[in-house]
Write an enzyme that holds these catalytic residues in place. Structure first.
Site, PDB file in Angstrom:
ATOM      1  N   HIS A 278       1.349  -3.794   9.195  1.00  0.00           N
ATOM      2  CA  HIS A 278       2.825  -3.686   8.962  1.00  0.00           C
ATOM      3  C   HIS A 278       3.386  -2.972  10.243  1.00  0.00           C
ATOM      4  CE1 HIS A 278       2.754  -4.638   4.471  1.00  0.00           C
ATOM      5  NE2 HIS A 278       1.533  -3.776   4.520  1.00  0.00           N
TER       6      HIS A 278
ATOM      7  N   HIS B  93       0.844  -1.336  -0.036  1.00  0.00           N
ATOM      8  CA  HIS B  93       0.028   0.202   0.019  1.00  0.00           C
ATOM      9  C   HIS B  93       0.945   1.312   0.152  1.00  0.00           C
ATOM     10  CE1 HIS B  93      -3.325  -2.736   0.968  1.00  0.00           C
ATOM     11  NE2 HIS B  93      -4.211  -1.678   0.957  1.00  0.00           N
TER      12      HIS B  93
END
Length: 296
Positions: free
Chosen positions: A228, A174
């Site tokens: 993440h 992303h």
């Protein structure tokens, strides 16, 4: 409108075929549909608190990120190039198609290659996501969990796709996608919009700030969703920026498209026509004089 040569059609067909192939592979990897390609199986410390976060749904899904990032960028390019043409005629429309194709095509191909590189890198690194333990629910046989590195374990979780995805933390896809698209857009605004419309020197920084803010928001959402680690987001962002620079400055088509100015091109073509006409007229005049002198 001039006819398109067969060489151009073949070249465009090859470029589109390569783009579609790479896009399909990258999309399947991003959606974890290629289950035969498993990431590197990495161990973990059973008391690692960085892996104990709860699982949450994505605030911005993969498909949503693609739409939010790519569609506005392409729409901005199409509209800007059309406005630069001012009065559209057949010759200018061909220039518009060629320039827009080079610009948008290089942007999309670079985006696809960036995502493909990130997904392949995820498979080789195999870093565990912050919610790995909650998704995997591993079986551990150890009397002392402190400072024990676990390599022999099995996941008891039922969601196999989530377990597979939990091993693909570095780098953040992303973040790479968002910073690639928004860096491309910021550069486009600087080289195309601000150069051709100097009066928009106040509007352009606002648009660029909005693009950077969108990239930052997408990246931060990955931390908020426990998808993440901070290093994953930073790594993905840097990869996206590097790919943007490579696409713009290492690709001749993209570089020419960024620096192309329709008005200057039209002016040069007009001047060429004027010069050729004057030369033709002067040549005709000289010939007439020679003929008249010969007759005298």
């Amino acid at each position: 409108m001039s006819m398109i040569s067969k060489t151009t059609i073949v070249q465009v067909g090859i470029e589109i075929s390569i783009f579609l192939t790479a896009s399909i592979i990258a999309l399947l990897l991003s959606l974890n549909k290629l289950t035969s390609l498993t990431p590197f199986i990495r161990g973990f410390f059973c008391d690692d608190q960085n892996l104990m976060y709860p699982y949450q749904e994505d605030s911005i899904s993969t498909l949503m990120a693609i739409v939010v990032l790519i569609v506005p960028t392409l729409a901005f390019i199409f509209v800007t190039e059309a406005m630069l043409l001012k009065n559209i005629n057949s010759r200018k429309f061909n220039m518009y198609l060629r320039n827009t194709y080079n610009m948008a095509g290089c942007m999309l191909l670079g985006f696809t290659l960036c995502i493909l590189f990130i997904e392949i890198l995820k498979l080789y690194v195999g870093r565990l996501r912050p919610h790995f333990l909650s998704v995997c629910d591993p079986t551990m046989v150890t009397s002392n969990c402190s400072r024990t590195y676990i390599t022999n374990y099995k996941c008891q979780g039922q969601d196999l796709e989530a377990i597979l995805d939990s091993r693909k933390s570095f780098p953040s896809g992303h973040s790479g996608a968002s910073w690639y698209c928004m860096t491309f857009l910021v550069t486009y605004i600087q080289l195309r919009v601000r150069t051709n419309w100097p009066k928009l020197r106040v509007v352009c920084p606002i648009l660029q700030l909005a693009a950077i803010s969108l990239a930052a928001y997408v990246s931060i959402s990955r931390l908020q969703d426990y998808k993440h680690h901070a290093g994953d987001v930073i790594g993905g962002s840097l990869i996206g920026i590097i790919f943007t620079i490579a696409v713009i400055y290492q690709n001749p088509k993209a570089r020419r498209a960024f620096l192309k100015n329709y008005s200057l091109s039209d002016l040069s073509e007009t001047m060429d026509t004027i010069v050729c006409t004057e030369l033709h007229q002067s040549s005709s005049t000289s010939t007439d004089k020679i003929t008249s002198n010969g007759q005298t």
